[in-house]
Design an enzyme around this catalytic site. Structure first.
Site, PDB file in Angstrom:
ATOM      1  N   ILE A 173      42.115  45.945  48.910  1.00 22.27           N
ATOM      2  CA  ILE A 173      42.403  46.837  47.778  1.00 22.27           C
ATOM      3  C   ILE A 173      43.365  47.945  48.198  1.00 22.27           C
ATOM      4  O   ILE A 173      44.190  48.399  47.383  1.00 22.27           O
ATOM      5  CB  ILE A 173      41.102  47.419  47.163  1.00 22.27           C
ATOM      6  CG1 ILE A 173      41.409  48.180  45.874  1.00 22.27           C
ATOM      7  CG2 ILE A 173      40.360  48.313  48.147  1.00 22.27           C
ATOM      8  CD1 ILE A 173      42.070  47.382  44.791  1.00 22.27           C
ATOM      9  N   GLU A 196      34.228  47.430  43.287  1.00 17.83           N
ATOM     10  CA  GLU A 196      32.959  47.786  43.937  1.00 17.83           C
ATOM     11  C   GLU A 196      32.859  47.200  45.339  1.00 17.83           C
ATOM     12  O   GLU A 196      33.580  46.279  45.688  1.00 17.83           O
ATOM     13  CB  GLU A 196      31.780  47.314  43.104  1.00 17.83           C
ATOM     14  CG  GLU A 196      31.874  45.896  42.581  1.00 17.83           C
ATOM     15  CD  GLU A 196      32.033  44.825  43.621  1.00 17.83           C
ATOM     16  OE1 GLU A 196      31.270  44.870  44.615  1.00 17.83           O
ATOM     17  OE2 GLU A 196      32.899  43.936  43.457  1.00 17.83           O
ATOM     18  N   GLY A 201      35.932  41.006  45.482  1.00 17.87           N
ATOM     19  CA  GLY A 201      35.511  42.307  44.966  1.00 17.87           C
ATOM     20  C   GLY A 201      36.489  43.397  45.348  1.00 17.87           C
ATOM     21  O   GLY A 201      37.682  43.135  45.494  1.00 17.87           O
ATOM     22  N   GLU A 202      35.980  44.630  45.488  1.00 18.46           N
ATOM     23  CA  GLU A 202      36.783  45.813  45.859  1.00 18.46           C
ATOM     24  C   GLU A 202      37.750  46.225  44.759  1.00 18.46           C
ATOM     25  O   GLU A 202      38.580  47.105  44.970  1.00 18.46           O
ATOM     26  CB  GLU A 202      37.662  45.553  47.108  1.00 18.46           C
ATOM     27  CG  GLU A 202      36.965  45.072  48.325  1.00 18.46           C
ATOM     28  CD  GLU A 202      37.933  44.837  49.485  1.00 18.46           C
ATOM     29  OE1 GLU A 202      39.150  45.035  49.336  1.00 18.46           O
ATOM     30  OE2 GLU A 202      37.444  44.464  50.562  1.00 18.46           O
ATOM     31  N   GLY A 203      37.734  45.548  43.619  1.00  9.29           N
ATOM     32  CA  GLY A 203      38.780  45.761  42.624  1.00  9.29           C
ATOM     33  C   GLY A 203      40.035  44.962  42.920  1.00  9.29           C
ATOM     34  O   GLY A 203      41.070  45.153  42.257  1.00  9.29           O
TER      35      GLY A 203
END
Lengths: 349, 349
Positions: A98, A172, A313-315
């Protein structure tokens, strides 16, 4: 009654007149009608969110909410819980996916410590909104108390209220959080847990079977937790609860919400059960390889932009989809119309 | 013998040692293995093209090849042929979809007049490589002579040879050119023409039936044209022939080729029948709503990045996919590894 303060209220974006004007604009751009596919519906949706024929996406903000999960001690993840705080450090140091994507697209990146089991040194782009050092073990009791859940949702509201711009990209980090997302999907959408559970960060077959057995037991233990916020408190986690608040506030202030993958989607699921109009403001970035995600998108009747077998994830999926969202708006606003540039319309042979 | 000069030769990119090194790098980035999905294979492919573990994408160039089609007079398109030159003017004036997207992503945009039925005033970003004022009617005879075909392919080679950078994004404009693409797919991939024909810019059912009948007749007329360049000459068009040359030269100089939709795909199909290693250099931007495109991608065993029901052409799909390609390289080069930042690896519970 929930100890929550009044949650942000959300207005549906439907506006037949504006919708017709936007569709007319799109249909008279110099292209065959509908030839920009799903980007046309996306441009229209953003016009409705901003209540204008000339939308602009300003100061897009990536928010990555991080927290730990008591249930992780039950062996439901391929990675140890320490990876949560280590990855937060990696986000801040610029080495995570990210971080790379936010730099590439000049997206502001803020990490929110919603409840990581670690004491971080203060940093400008790290917000300390720690509710506790991780949720409790949801096999033993609720993941969070009703009060903790309310405080987490309210923190999400407050974080977004203080952000500039009109776009929020939700991401997240939390070892164990595909378990929370799977249980929320099972409970709130009425899907059998077996269809909601996936390999997360990379469980093998035995690990997957163990995860499924644990989650079945947790669901049984919290059988009475049927309402959205009760289920959220029962299954966790703090990062999901904070995203619920963030999404509600973002929609309430008519921002575009770019939803990353399965866990962000679970937060949107919870929030949409409280305020169904929330979904008008959501752009679903991608369909992930995590098996429950397709079920979740189906339940929300949500179209996604990318399908690249992402499961990070992580955006990261939200950031990868960002240029497409920006393109949709640029095309609506900047393309010439047939009349303006003297291009012949169809069937004028 | 073809009157063609020697075509560029293309080396396969396979390199087991480098491939293993790239995979090792990807597997030790701070993310679960494989969690960046198809972007990981894409990063590896670009590493192999550039023969390095640290690829860089430099000065990406969008080339839009435009030409007219004699067959258009048979009523096989929803739009009149004049739209070809009108859209070229629109590209140059900055009002077309590809103009907007090229600006958004800072992609250099060059329009190549491969054979438009119009006399353009000279412009800096318009290359005059006009072979004729459109192809001949392929129902009456071959769309182009063997000499015209050779000159068009050679012009494509020359255009790319003079470009800076190491990435070429191919696009096209030509009323009637989904017909050429459909016939090339039918002939060179052995697919029934009915499965190759779509609505193009927007034919209705009657128009689609007429188009299919015309294309069957054209295929019958040119039954002996089985070899790639013979089929290309028979079915046209000049923009497709020029893209064949452009793709061959791009791969020969080890550039990444971003392939837009159905018509660009047909050019790659022709070129790959001449030099199969071409496909190592191709990134297929999207799968379009034009029905033959899925068949074409299947035939080439090609993975695509986007699936947004686009059917515009102009290189618009390639430009929309560009940020994902750039992301794949950035993630490979810029992400931290587990070891470098002290993040725990999996199953270290």
């Amino acid at each position: 009654m929930s100890p929550l303060q009044a949650l942000p209220t959300i207005a549906a974006t439907a506006d037949a007149m504006l919708s017709a004007r936007l569709q007319h604009l799109l249909d008279h751009k110099t292209k065959p009608q509908g030839s920009l596919g799903r980007l046309e519906a996306l441009a229209l949706r953003i016009g409705l969110i901003q209540r204008t024929e000339t939308p602009q996406l300003l100061h897009p903000q990536v928010l990555v909410f991080a927290a730990d999960h008591g249930l992780a001690a039950r062996g439901i993840s391929a990675f140890p819980s320490d990876v949560t705080w280590q990855m937060v450090e990696n986000f801040l140091a610029g080495g995570a996916a990210i971080s790379v994507l936010a730099r590439q697209h000049q997206l502001a990146l803020t990490i929110v410590d919603a409840g990581v089991n670690h004491a971080f040194a203060p940093r400008a782009d790290l917000l300390n909104r720690k509710i506790a050092l991780g949720t409790a073990d949801s096999l033993a009791g609720p993941a969070m108390t009703v009060l903790q859940c309310a405080r987490a949702v309210e923190a999400g509201v407050e974080v977004v209220r203080n952000l500039p711009g009109n776009v929020v990209l939700l991401g997240e980090m939390g070892i164990g959080n595909t378990s929370s997302a799977a249980m929320l999907l099972a409970r709130l959408a009425g899907v059998d847990i077996a269809a909601c559970v996936g390999r997360g960060t990379g469980l093998d077959d035995a690990g997957l079977a163990r995860k499924l057995a644990v989650l079945r037991a947790v669901l049984d233990k919290h059988a009475p937790a049927q309402a959205p916020l009760e289920a959220l408190a029962a299954f966790g986690g703090f990062e999901i609860a904070m995203m619920v608040g963030a999404a509600l506030q973002a929609a309430s202030s008519r921002r575009v919400i770019v939803v990353d993958g399965f866990i962000c989607g679970a937060a949107v699921l919870v929030a949409s059960k409280i305020e169904p109009a929330l979904l008008d403001y959501c752009v679903f970035a991608h369909r992930s390889a995590e098996s429950g995600h397709a079920r979740l998108l189906d339940h929300l009747e949500a179209e996604h932009l990318l399908n690249l077998e992402l499961r990070l994830g992580e955006g990261s999926g939200a950031a990868l989809a960002w240029p497409l969202i920006d393109s949709a708006v640029h095309l609506l606003v900047q393309m010439a119309s047939f009349a303006s540039v003297g291009v012949s319309e169809r069937d004028a042979v």
